[in-house]
Design a protein around this motif. Structure first.
Motif, PDB file in Angstrom:
ATOM      1  N   UNK A 189      -8.101 -18.221  18.447  1.00 56.22           N
ATOM      2  CA  UNK A 189      -7.981 -17.324  17.302  1.00 56.22           C
ATOM      3  C   UNK A 189      -7.338 -16.001  17.688  1.00 56.22           C
ATOM      4  N   UNK A 190      -7.636 -15.498  18.877  1.00 54.73           N
ATOM      5  CA  UNK A 190      -7.000 -14.274  19.365  1.00 54.73           C
ATOM      6  C   UNK A 190      -5.506 -14.509  19.577  1.00 54.73           C
ATOM      7  N   UNK A 191      -5.166 -15.678  20.094  1.00 49.86           N
ATOM      8  CA  UNK A 191      -3.757 -16.004  20.313  1.00 49.86           C
ATOM      9  C   UNK A 191      -3.002 -16.045  18.988  1.00 49.86           C
ATOM     10  N   UNK A 192      -3.572 -16.711  18.003  1.00 47.75           N
ATOM     11  CA  UNK A 192      -2.926 -16.781  16.691  1.00 47.75           C
ATOM     12  C   UNK A 192      -2.805 -15.411  16.053  1.00 47.75           C
ATOM     13  N   UNK A 193      -3.819 -14.591  16.240  1.00 42.50           N
ATOM     14  CA  UNK A 193      -3.789 -13.231  15.690  1.00 42.50           C
ATOM     15  C   UNK A 193      -2.640 -12.430  16.291  1.00 42.50           C
ATOM     16  N   UNK A 194      -2.425 -12.575  17.602  1.00 46.32           N
ATOM     17  CA  UNK A 194      -1.317 -11.870  18.247  1.00 46.32           C
ATOM     18  C   UNK A 194       0.031 -12.349  17.720  1.00 46.32           C
ATOM     19  N   UNK A 195       0.155 -13.658  17.556  1.00 44.96           N
ATOM     20  CA  UNK A 195       1.434 -14.191  17.092  1.00 44.96           C
ATOM     21  C   UNK A 195       1.739 -13.777  15.657  1.00 44.96           C
ATOM     22  N   UNK A 196       0.714 -13.701  14.814  1.00 44.80           N
ATOM     23  CA  UNK A 196       0.962 -13.314  13.423  1.00 44.80           C
ATOM     24  C   UNK A 196       1.246 -11.824  13.306  1.00 44.80           C
ATOM     25  N   UNK A 197       0.643 -11.005  14.195  1.00 45.18           N
ATOM     26  CA  UNK A 197       0.811  -9.553  14.089  1.00 45.18           C
ATOM     27  C   UNK A 197       2.003  -9.029  14.875  1.00 45.18           C
ATOM     28  N   UNK A 198       2.365  -9.713  15.984  1.00 43.97           N
ATOM     29  CA  UNK A 198       3.425  -9.199  16.837  1.00 43.97           C
ATOM     30  C   UNK A 198       4.662 -10.072  16.877  1.00 43.97           C
ATOM     31  N   UNK A 199       4.590 -11.243  16.266  1.00 50.46           N
ATOM     32  CA  UNK A 199       5.748 -12.110  16.269  1.00 50.46           C
ATOM     33  C   UNK A 199       5.821 -12.947  17.536  1.00 50.46           C
ATOM     34  N   UNK A 200       6.958 -13.592  17.794  1.00 50.93           N
ATOM     35  CA  UNK A 200       7.093 -14.479  18.960  1.00 50.93           C
ATOM     36  C   UNK A 200       6.778 -13.769  20.273  1.00 50.93           C
ATOM     37  N   UNK A 213       2.472 -18.318  -4.319  1.00 53.46           N
ATOM     38  CA  UNK A 213       2.316 -19.319  -3.273  1.00 53.46           C
ATOM     39  C   UNK A 213       3.109 -18.830  -2.067  1.00 53.46           C
ATOM     40  N   UNK A 214       2.452 -18.689  -0.898  1.00 51.48           N
ATOM     41  CA  UNK A 214       3.132 -18.175   0.288  1.00 51.48           C
ATOM     42  C   UNK A 214       2.967 -19.126   1.466  1.00 51.48           C
ATOM     43  N   UNK A 215       3.887 -18.993   2.439  1.00 51.25           N
ATOM     44  CA  UNK A 215       3.705 -19.698   3.694  1.00 51.25           C
ATOM     45  C   UNK A 215       2.912 -18.798   4.643  1.00 51.25           C
ATOM     46  N   UNK A 216       2.761 -19.213   5.897  1.00 51.68           N
ATOM     47  CA  UNK A 216       1.916 -18.462   6.824  1.00 51.68           C
ATOM     48  C   UNK A 216       2.555 -17.173   7.322  1.00 51.68           C
ATOM     49  N   UNK A 217       3.803 -16.924   6.952  1.00 54.13           N
ATOM     50  CA  UNK A 217       4.436 -15.649   7.286  1.00 54.13           C
ATOM     51  C   UNK A 217       4.356 -14.666   6.127  1.00 54.13           C
ATOM     52  N   UNK A 218       3.762 -15.109   5.024  1.00 54.25           N
ATOM     53  CA  UNK A 218       3.667 -14.261   3.845  1.00 54.25           C
ATOM     54  C   UNK A 218       4.846 -14.371   2.911  1.00 54.25           C
ATOM     55  N   UNK A 219       5.823 -15.224   3.233  1.00 53.53           N
ATOM     56  CA  UNK A 219       6.998 -15.389   2.376  1.00 53.53           C
ATOM     57  C   UNK A 219       6.628 -16.139   1.099  1.00 53.53           C
ATOM     58  N   UNK A 220       7.045 -15.600  -0.032  1.00 54.77           N
ATOM     59  CA  UNK A 220       6.700 -16.178  -1.324  1.00 54.77           C
ATOM     60  C   UNK A 220       7.564 -17.405  -1.614  1.00 54.77           C
ATOM     61  N   UNK A 221       6.901 -18.514  -1.959  1.00 53.96           N
ATOM     62  CA  UNK A 221       7.591 -19.756  -2.284  1.00 53.96           C
ATOM     63  C   UNK A 221       7.733 -19.949  -3.795  1.00 53.96           C
ATOM     64  N   UNK A 222       6.745 -19.465  -4.547  1.00 56.49           N
ATOM     65  CA  UNK A 222       6.773 -19.563  -6.011  1.00 56.49           C
ATOM     66  C   UNK A 222       5.737 -18.601  -6.557  1.00 56.49           C
ATOM     67  N   UNK A 223       5.924 -18.163  -7.786  1.00 56.92           N
ATOM     68  CA  UNK A 223       4.957 -17.248  -8.399  1.00 56.92           C
ATOM     69  C   UNK A 223       4.921 -17.420  -9.906  1.00 56.92           C
TER      70      UNK A 223
END
Length: 412
Positions: free
Chosen positions: A29-40, A113-123
């Motif tokens: 979970x810490x690893x995923x948190x870093x990737x979502x907050x800091x990118x690759x 509707x968003x993906x895991x990067x927060x990008x909107x797919x539909x609204x």
């Protein structure tokens, strides 16, 4: 409302909402948190940040790659004697799954509707009453329409986030009290889970917006910040030590009901002189109406002030000064790195926000002035729904358990 949905109001038939994450996080979970907050990030960078061995990161990344939750990307090439090879970084695979964000106000429901990067797919936006049963039915029908619009299989849905104004019990998925919606003890997350079959996270709208700013917005690299939202009501949320601070019962940040005028207007909460009765968008427009000003929005009120209308200027100055003093007190109590002021109402760079900044700066100690950034940004119409989607994303990533962690827990 359908008979089955009516029957679902019985506690015995309600499905459990998404359980909020509590307690220490696993390395995954810490690893995923870093990737979502800091990118690759490279495996070496992840090992250093998490204070674990490179072998442990290799093990976890292999599991996450096989699960499809992360992917490998190529960064800039490494230069060595004129030759270069690309670095391999790890990143969240944004298309792994999708979340639905729902913002409910007193006049509409906004769903994205968003993906895991927060990008909107539909609204979709639906004008509606605020009857809980009607809200649930709209969510149920809208989810199908949004998935069809985005050509996404229902099997790829991860969770739902719901943001409302008011006091919520996030753990039980219950709206305890919302003055704006007129809701009291409504198990709204249970009802939506029952209707859709998806885990649903309920959160106060300001807390949800702050989570969105932390995951995807201007506060990604900030550990301690305060978000102020200038909506129909004044919202406030705090991140302390990189974590959302809710208080002992979820009521932290309710500056909207700070008493600022002892003999002031009666607030929806029943008290007199709350900040909301002076500085919120609704309060400013009500003050303008009482004064005979023909304005339908704060943008028009700002325009009247810029054209020299003394009454419009007085209303904006008074509201911003009172709000500025409250924020100054928050700064001196919490000492955040950043005060982020989100403007979904359309104030623009007018008198209200200019005077608000000056009031804050003039009423905090000089040492706080040097160490606290104050940033104002206009936010789009989907601001609240994006916040709702972000809490669903955060919930999924915060509770994700790797195979090795599950095996370790089963062996205990």
């Amino acid at each position: 409302m359908s008979t089955r949905l009516s029957a679902a109001l019985s506690d015995r038939e309600l499905s459990s909402p998404a359980a909020p994450f509590t307690g220490p996080r696993t390395t995954t979970q810490e690893l995923l948190s870093l990737l979502i907050s800091q990118g690759p990030l490279s495996r070496s960078a992840l090992a250093d940040s998490l204070h674990v061995s490179r072998a442990r990161i290799t093990e976890l990344s292999r599991e996450l790659l096989e699960a499809g939750l992360i992917l490998e990307t190529q960064a800039a090439p490494q230069r060595r004697q004129g030759k270069g090879r690309p670095f391999v970084h790890l990143a969240i695979d944004a298309s792994y799954g999708f979340c639905l964000g729902i913002s409910v106000t007193d006049s509409r429901i906004h769903l994205i509707l968003t993906d895991l990067s927060g990008a909107v797919q539909a609204e979709r936006t639906v004008p509606t009453s605020v009857e809980p049963q009607e809200v649930v039915e709209i969510v149920q029908h809208s989810l199908t329409r949004l998935l069809d619009k985005a050509s996404i299989s229902r099997k790829r849905m991860l969770s739902i986030g719901l943001a409302i104004s008011g006091f919520v019990d996030r753990e039980r998925g219950v709206c305890l009290h919302s003055a704006n919606l007129g809701w009291h003890d409504v198990p709204i997350a249970h009802l939506i889970t029952w209707a859709t079959g998806l885990p649903t996270v309920l959160e106060n709208d300001a807390n949800a917006a702050a989570t969105s700013e932390k995951l995807f917005g201007l506060a990604r690299e900030t550990q301690n910040f305060t978000l102020i939202t200038l909506g129909a009501s004044i919202g406030c949320a705090h991140y302390i030590g990189g974590q959302l601070y809710r208080g002992s019962h979820g009521g932290a940040g309710e500056i909207a009901h700070s008493t600022v005028e002892l003999e002031g207007q009666i607030c929806l909460c029943g008290k007199r002189g709350c900040l909301d009765t002076v500085a919120s968008r609704a309060a400013l427009l009500e003050a303008a109406d009482r004064g005979g000003l023909q304005v339908a929005s704060v943008r028009e009120l700002e325009r009247a002030a810029s054209n020299g209308d003394v009454q419009a200027q007085s209303i904006l100055r008074h509201g911003s000064q009172v709000l500025g003093l409250v924020i100054a007190n928050v700064v001196q109590s919490n000492e955040p790195e950043l005060v982020l002021i989100a403007d979904p109402s359309g104030f623009g760079q007018g008198l209200f926000l200019t005077n608000l900044r000056h009031t804050i700066e003039n009423n905090i100690l000089p040492r706080f002035l040097r160490t606290t950034r104050i940033e104002v940004h206009a936010v789009p119409d989907d601001f609240w729904a994006r916040g709702a989607a972000s809490i669903a994303t955060h919930q999924f990533l915060s509770s994700y358990t790797s195979e090795s962690t599950r095996h370790a827990e089963e062996g205990q």
